[in-house]
Scaffold this motif. Structure first.
Motif: not given
Length: 262
Positions: A96-116
């Motif tokens: 769920r978090y990193r996604g299904s692709d072991p070489h490129n992130f395609d999960g929830y991590i790709t949509n995290e808003p930056l705070l810094m």
């Protein structure tokens, strides 16, 4: 920057401080618990906050497992009788978090808003404030946000598996040593985090190395700012755990505020 010029060191946690994980890590926790309770229980943000306020659930895989156990116990099942493999929990969570692709992130991590922003860190460097990161996130996840999203070239980072988990301060000490590059100068250290475990890490550091001025700064993660009551409750927990001050955004920890804390 020469280490003898440093006025202070600021070490940042990542989740809830550098990035908003309300729709990623915490969503993955909720998904995982729901999956392994057969859809019977999906923890709310408040449920997750309550667990993390205990100060020992910094690892989100272990937090997911604990929430599953506690739900099953509430249904009358003995913990020892619950047969859920930890690796299965980790694999589902990561899917769920990193996604299904072991070489490129395609999960929830790709949509995290930056705070810094990188500009904020440049501001610290220009004012002779050393900085680095100590996080319970995996190295891959942490480097993704620091290098690819923030554009940092060689950030000083201690991540999961590099050191014992918080509130053990070993990882915090490692970051400080790397920033000082072997210099034994006594420089005040601020650790910025959004959880009880982060503040307890500062307390533990001050007990192990009392000659250093250790300061805990709490940051309210975005999900804890939905309403005033929730914000005040979260802020109180951080202060009761040792935070000298609690901010609603990490970039408010500017040079003037840093020098006032010292």
């Amino acid at each position: 920057m020469k280490t003898e010029q440093l006025q202070a060191i600021v070490v940042f946690d990542i989740d809830g401080v550098v990035r908003d994980v309300g729709g990623s890590y915490r969503r993955a926790i909720a998904d995982t618990v729901e999956q392994f309770t057969d859809g019977s229980f999906r923890p709310t943000m408040e449920n997750i906050d309550e667990l993390k306020s205990e100060g020992i659930w910094n690892n989100d895989w272990e937090a997911s497992q604990e929430l599953i156990y506690r739900y099953q116990e509430s249904q009358g099942k003995a913990r020892e009788a619950i047969s859920i493999g930890y690796e299965k929990i980790v694999d589902f969570f990561q899917g769920r978090y990193r996604g299904s692709d072991p070489h490129n992130f395609d999960g929830y991590i790709t949509n995290e808003p930056l705070l810094m922003s990188a500009k904020y860190l440049e501001h610290l460097s220009q004012n002779n404030i050393g900085w680095g990161f100590f996080s319970g996130a995996t190295r891959g996840s942490a480097e993704y946000i620091l290098k690819q999203r923030l554009g940092l070239q060689k950030p000083i980072l201690v991540a999961m598996k590099d050191a014992p988990g918080k509130p053990n301060p070993t990882g915090l000490f490692d970051v400080v040593r790397q920033i000082l590059q072997g210099d034994n100068s006594q420089v005040s250290v601020i650790y910025v985090g959004d959880t009880v475990a982060d503040m307890q890490t500062v307390i533990a550091a001050s007990q192990e190395q009392p000659n250093t001025n250790w300061i805990g700064v709490g940051v309210l993660p975005p999900h804890a700012q939905n309403n005033l009551e929730q914000q005040e409750k979260y802020q109180e927990k951080l202060k009761n755990s040792g935070a000298a001050i609690v901010l609603n955004n990490v970039e408010k920890l500017n040079y003037d505020l840093i020098t006032s804390l010292l």
